[in-house]
Design an enzyme around this catalytic site. Structure first.
Site, mmCIF file in Angstrom:
data_model
loop_
_atom_site.group_PDB
_atom_site.id
_atom_site.type_symbol
_atom_site.label_atom_id
_atom_site.label_comp_id
_atom_site.label_asym_id
_atom_site.label_seq_id
_atom_site.Cartn_x
_atom_site.Cartn_y
_atom_site.Cartn_z
ATOM 1 N N HIS A 90 41.831 41.191 47.722
ATOM 2 C CA HIS A 90 40.930 42.227 48.251
ATOM 3 C C HIS A 90 41.384 42.583 49.664
ATOM 4 O O HIS A 90 42.408 43.245 49.834
ATOM 5 C CB HIS A 90 39.495 41.698 48.165
ATOM 6 N N HIS A 119 44.920 48.156 40.694
ATOM 7 C CA HIS A 119 43.525 48.301 41.099
ATOM 8 C C HIS A 119 42.641 48.176 39.871
ATOM 9 O O HIS A 119 43.009 48.639 38.797
ATOM 10 C CB HIS A 119 43.302 49.672 41.763
ATOM 11 N N ASP A 135 46.167 49.706 50.251
ATOM 12 C CA ASP A 135 46.693 48.697 51.152
ATOM 13 C C ASP A 135 48.199 48.493 51.068
ATOM 14 O O ASP A 135 48.751 47.667 51.786
ATOM 15 C CB ASP A 135 45.920 47.387 50.982
HETATM 16 N N1 ACO Z 1 51.720 43.533 40.218
HETATM 17 C C1 ACO Z 1 52.156 43.317 38.963
HETATM 18 N N2 ACO Z 1 51.367 43.334 37.887
HETATM 19 C C2 ACO Z 1 50.082 43.623 38.068
HETATM 20 C C3 ACO Z 1 49.555 43.887 39.341
HETATM 21 C C4 ACO Z 1 50.422 43.827 40.440
HETATM 22 N N3 ACO Z 1 49.991 44.039 41.667
HETATM 23 N N4 ACO Z 1 48.247 44.143 39.232
HETATM 24 C C5 ACO Z 1 47.940 44.029 37.944
HETATM 25 N N5 ACO Z 1 49.045 43.709 37.232
HETATM 26 C C6 ACO Z 1 49.131 43.454 35.795
HETATM 27 C C7 ACO Z 1 48.731 42.015 35.527
HETATM 28 O O1 ACO Z 1 49.832 41.131 35.565
HETATM 29 C C8 ACO Z 1 48.132 42.126 34.133
HETATM 30 O O2 ACO Z 1 49.179 42.214 33.205
HETATM 31 P P1 ACO Z 1 49.029 41.536 31.739
HETATM 32 O O3 ACO Z 1 47.870 42.244 31.099
HETATM 33 O O4 ACO Z 1 50.343 41.801 31.128
HETATM 34 O O5 ACO Z 1 48.748 40.101 32.000
HETATM 35 C C9 ACO Z 1 47.436 43.482 34.168
HETATM 36 O O6 ACO Z 1 48.143 44.251 35.147
HETATM 37 C C10 ACO Z 1 45.973 43.397 34.574
HETATM 38 O O7 ACO Z 1 45.909 42.681 35.803
HETATM 39 P P2 ACO Z 1 44.601 41.981 36.362
HETATM 40 O O8 ACO Z 1 44.961 41.126 37.521
HETATM 41 O O9 ACO Z 1 43.842 41.364 35.237
HETATM 42 O O10 ACO Z 1 43.809 43.275 36.817
HETATM 43 P P3 ACO Z 1 42.524 43.279 37.694
HETATM 44 O O11 ACO Z 1 41.842 44.544 37.452
HETATM 45 O O12 ACO Z 1 41.751 42.027 37.529
HETATM 46 O O13 ACO Z 1 43.138 43.200 39.174
HETATM 47 C C11 ACO Z 1 43.839 43.555 41.333
HETATM 48 C C12 ACO Z 1 43.099 44.139 40.134
HETATM 49 C C13 ACO Z 1 43.253 42.206 41.720
HETATM 50 C C14 ACO Z 1 43.702 44.502 42.507
HETATM 51 C C15 ACO Z 1 45.333 43.389 40.939
HETATM 52 O O14 ACO Z 1 45.904 44.640 40.604
HETATM 53 C C16 ACO Z 1 46.136 42.722 42.031
HETATM 54 O O15 ACO Z 1 46.140 41.479 42.126
HETATM 55 N N6 ACO Z 1 46.831 43.502 42.925
HETATM 56 C C17 ACO Z 1 47.554 42.945 44.021
HETATM 57 C C18 ACO Z 1 46.621 42.627 45.191
HETATM 58 C C19 ACO Z 1 46.132 43.860 45.894
HETATM 59 O O16 ACO Z 1 46.894 44.769 46.219
HETATM 60 N N7 ACO Z 1 44.820 43.883 46.178
HETATM 61 C C20 ACO Z 1 44.181 45.015 46.874
HETATM 62 C C21 ACO Z 1 43.236 45.704 45.948
HETATM 63 S S1 ACO Z 1 42.629 47.174 46.640
HETATM 64 C C22 ACO Z 1 41.629 46.747 47.887
HETATM 65 O O17 ACO Z 1 40.935 45.760 47.893
HETATM 66 C C23 ACO Z 1 41.668 47.703 49.025
#
Ligand code: ACO
Length: 378
Positions: A221, A260, A315
């Site tokens: 986050h 996201h 971000d």
């Molecule tokens: N890099 C690579 N793969 C990703 C990423 C990423 N950043 N984000 C999601 N995925 C993939 C996951 O590996 C997963 O793949 P799978 O289904 O093959 O296992 C799929 O997409 C779903 O991912 P989840 O983590 O379950 O998605 P969720 O909706 O729970 O997560 C989150 C959202 C936490 C933001 C995620 O995209 C992430 O961890 N991003 C990186 C951290 C980040 O940038 N956070 C800032 C968010 S925005 C904010 O707060 C301003």
């Protein structure tokens, strides 16, 4: 029951709200009905904070008195600054911010008054004091003399002034202001939801905002901006981007600043923050981060992430902006809070205005009907 369970509460509607609208498929973000791109173009943070709190754009007079009210609340109680002297060298700034919000309750002139009016005053006070807490933290931590707020300066401009001790130029101030506008509100993100859960027990504003800060802290986050910069430092230069991303994806790692829960297209804040990163980089004569990030966007697209609905989020470029504005890396996490406090307050007020305890249920996966065995016989 099992069908109703959504891990991470994905797509679960948890409340009605008139604060913010997001269409994750179209990439639309509205604060109280106004498009973020228009607000980013035309509004300063004070105007956006007013809009979020009161639900309408202020007239010139209303904005003037709201801005004056904010400017008049910036200073911290002397005793709190004394206490900060004890813990600011030991705590991370986001932890110091959380602790200061908790302690501000001791200095609340309205005491335990829980009326809407008292809560609005508290909320405005917190919005005003957040930048002061972060700037004082930094200067105490660095063993520098604190720089008191200057009422003549705008909200963002004054923050940069308290941080560096120098009046910032207008462009740096506007860039910081824009960053705050872009981070001011985002519907039921984890920290806002957490704040509303706390408010729904009729805990006070300080408890709700403290909860929000605790929830913001993690790298999934509010910690993403600093995680992106660490990632870029690991990558080193533009030429290494492709190899790094490929390796990360092959090992099922996550790329920070990407993905996201809600946006399945480009986050509507990215274009503006990308542009800010370019401008800030050009001004400082250092486009290294910017160029690496543009390349990263291209590489993840080619790797097929966009097709899976994974795009850059706000971000991805935020840390590059901060770096080139001269904001110390240790302050990246609380920087997010300086913007988001207005959204948190608006949501806490909305929760108090039409409250019902937020209390979901679980799908129980443990054992049942076990026979109790006295301790001597286990
Ligand atoms: N890099 C690579 N793969 C990703 C990423 C990423 N950043 N984000 C999601 N995925 C993939 C996951 O590996 C997963 O793949 P799978 O289904 O093959 O296992 C799929 O997409 C779903 O991912 P989840 O983590 O379950 O998605 P969720 O909706 O729970 O997560 C989150 C959202 C936490 C933001 C995620 O995209 C992430 O961890 N991003 C990186 C951290 C980040 O940038 N956070 C800032 C968010 S925005 C904010 O707060 C301003």
């Amino acid at each position: 029951m099992k069908e109703r369970f959504k891990k991470g509460l994905e797509d679960v509607v948890a409340s009605e709200s008139s604060v913010c609208f997001i269409d994750g498929k179209k990439g639309q973000l509205l604060y109280r009905g106004y498009d973020i791109r228009d607000l980013a173009e035309h509004s300063a943070y004070e105007e956006v904070a007013y809009l979020l709190l009161f639900g309408k754009l202020p007239g010139r007079k209303e904005l003037g008195s709201f801005s004056n009210e904010l400017a008049g609340c910036r200073e911290l109680p002397e005793r709190l600054v004394d206490i900060m002297g004890h813990f600011c060298r030991k705590l991370l700034p986001i932890d110091a911010l959380r602790s200061c919000v908790s302690l501000l309750k001791c200095y609340d002139p309205a005491g335990n008054d829980r009326s809407m009016e008292a809560n609005i005053t508290r909320g405005v006070d917190l919005i005003a004091k957040f930048p002061t807490i972060v700037a004082y933290y930094y200067r105490i931590n660095q063993e520098l003399k604190i720089v008191h707020p200057d009422k003549r300066l705008g909200h963002a401009e004054n923050f940069l002034y308290m941080l560096s001790g120098k009046k910032p130029d207008k462009l740096d101030a506007r860039m910081t202001d824009l960053d705050m506008v872009l981070h001011a509100e985002h519907e039921f993100n984890a920290s806002t939801f957490a704040a509303r859960v706390t408010a729904s027990t009729l805990s006070d504003m300080y408890a709700a905002i403290t909860t929000a800060i605790g929830t913001l802290e993690g790298p999934l986050h509010g910690g993403a901006a600093s995680a992106v910069v660490r990632m870029l430092d690991d990558i080193g230069n533009e030429r290494n981007v492709e190899g790094y991303i490929t390796k990360t994806l092959e090992s099922h790692g996550k790329i920070m600043g990407v993905g996201h829960r809600i946006y399945k297209t480009l986050d509507p804040r990215v274009a503006k923050i990308r542009e800010l990163a370019r401008q800030a980089g050009e001004r400082k004569g250092d486009l290294r981060y910017y160029k690496m990030l543009v390349k990263l966007e291209d590489v993840i697209k080619k790797a097929g992430l966009n097709k899976k609905g994974i795009y850059p989020n706000v971000d991805l470029y935020t840390g590059a902006v901060y770096k080139n504005l001269g904001i110390p890396e240790v302050l990246f996490d609380p920087m997010f809070a300086l913007g988001r406090i207005a959204g948190w307050v608006a949501h806490v007020l909305e929760q108090y205005g039409d409250n019902r305890l937020i209390r979901p249920v679980t799908v129980y996966t443990g054992k049942k009907n076990l026979r109790y065995i006295p301790i001597g016989k286990r």
